[in-house]
Design an enzyme around this catalytic site. Sequence first.
Site, short mmCIF file in Angstrom:
data_model
loop_
_atom_site.label_atom_id
_atom_site.label_comp_id
_atom_site.label_asym_id
_atom_site.label_seq_id
_atom_site.Cartn_x
_atom_site.Cartn_y
_atom_site.Cartn_z
N ASP A 1 46.62 2.66 2.63
CA ASP A 1 45.45 2.26 3.41
C ASP A 1 44.14 2.36 2.64
O ASP A 1 43.10 1.89 3.11
CB ASP A 1 45.33 3.12 4.68
CG ASP A 1 46.46 2.86 5.67
OD1 ASP A 1 47.14 1.82 5.54
OD2 ASP A 1 46.65 3.70 6.58
N LYS B 1 40.33 2.28 10.69
CA LYS B 1 40.96 0.98 10.89
C LYS B 1 41.90 1.00 12.08
O LYS B 1 42.37 2.05 12.53
CB LYS B 1 41.70 0.53 9.63
CG LYS B 1 42.78 1.50 9.14
CD LYS B 1 44.12 1.39 9.84
CE LYS B 1 45.13 2.41 9.35
NZ LYS B 1 46.37 2.42 10.17
#
Length: 310
Positions: free
Chosen positions: A145, A17
């Site tokens: 995350d 990401k």
Amino acid sequence: MSVAATPASVHVRAPGKINVYLGVGDRQDDGYHPLATVFQAVSLYEDVIARRAADFSITVTGDVDPDTVPLDDRNLAMRAAKLLAAAADYHGGVALEIRKSVPVAGGMGGGSADAAAALVACDALWGTGFSQVRLHELAARLGADVPFALHGGTAVGTGRGDQLNPALARGRFDWILITSDEGLSTPAVYSRLDEIRGIDGALADDPPPSLDVPVAVLHALRAGNAEDLAETLANDLEDAAFDLRPELEQRLLHGVRAGALRGIVSGSGPTIALLCADPESAQHVQAVLRETGVDSLHVHGPVPGARILA
């Protein structure tokens, strides 16, 4: 589902990401910082293959120093597998093979992607049949995350980053990534941020910084406009990362001079993410960087989260 009906192995791919926006609040009593962030999953993946086994083990392959990836309970994928086993009251084990492509300690959530992939792979391997909601709950216990790596796409994250709301992002955004051979410790970056804020005169009882994601960020994503998004890129951890690793700022400026719209430190760094106008522009930036001896990766987003491969 019976054990006999489950597959002998399951292959899951999960994305790294980029935080296109990252606002960080002041350190709380529990040691954590509240966040307001916008994640975008990009086409740089971790592959996790889960195979039946009597006990738990991990092997790691890919372009990575094996000494930088723990193979015990410090590894998020191992913790994910054991957490799922405990939640499902499963008494067997799993042999996890991790094929890494996301930089280790690079600010792109590679370890979180491993954990999300391990949850999905073990759920399928063991036939536990957990819902996406239940997997999200387990993911949130592993790290901020991990839930996003499970879902992918583009999302607003609040709290510790694990409270997700999908964000509409039209079209495709092209990024050039300048990676680093040396990782950067996330706790060290947050600690340096606290020090910098202290030097600037912030007091313990001051109101926390605003953690609202700017509307302009969401509008740019919704419009699919790279130029508008470039104007809104921001990361509160960037100055701390630059302070710890001054060469990162030079890499970012070098990428912009090569033709990127704008650059940003990815998460806590040290990966530099350069947003480009389109695929052709990204290829041009990559070529210019290559001519000056800088290796880089061309990725795009948004892409889906952890998925089982046939």
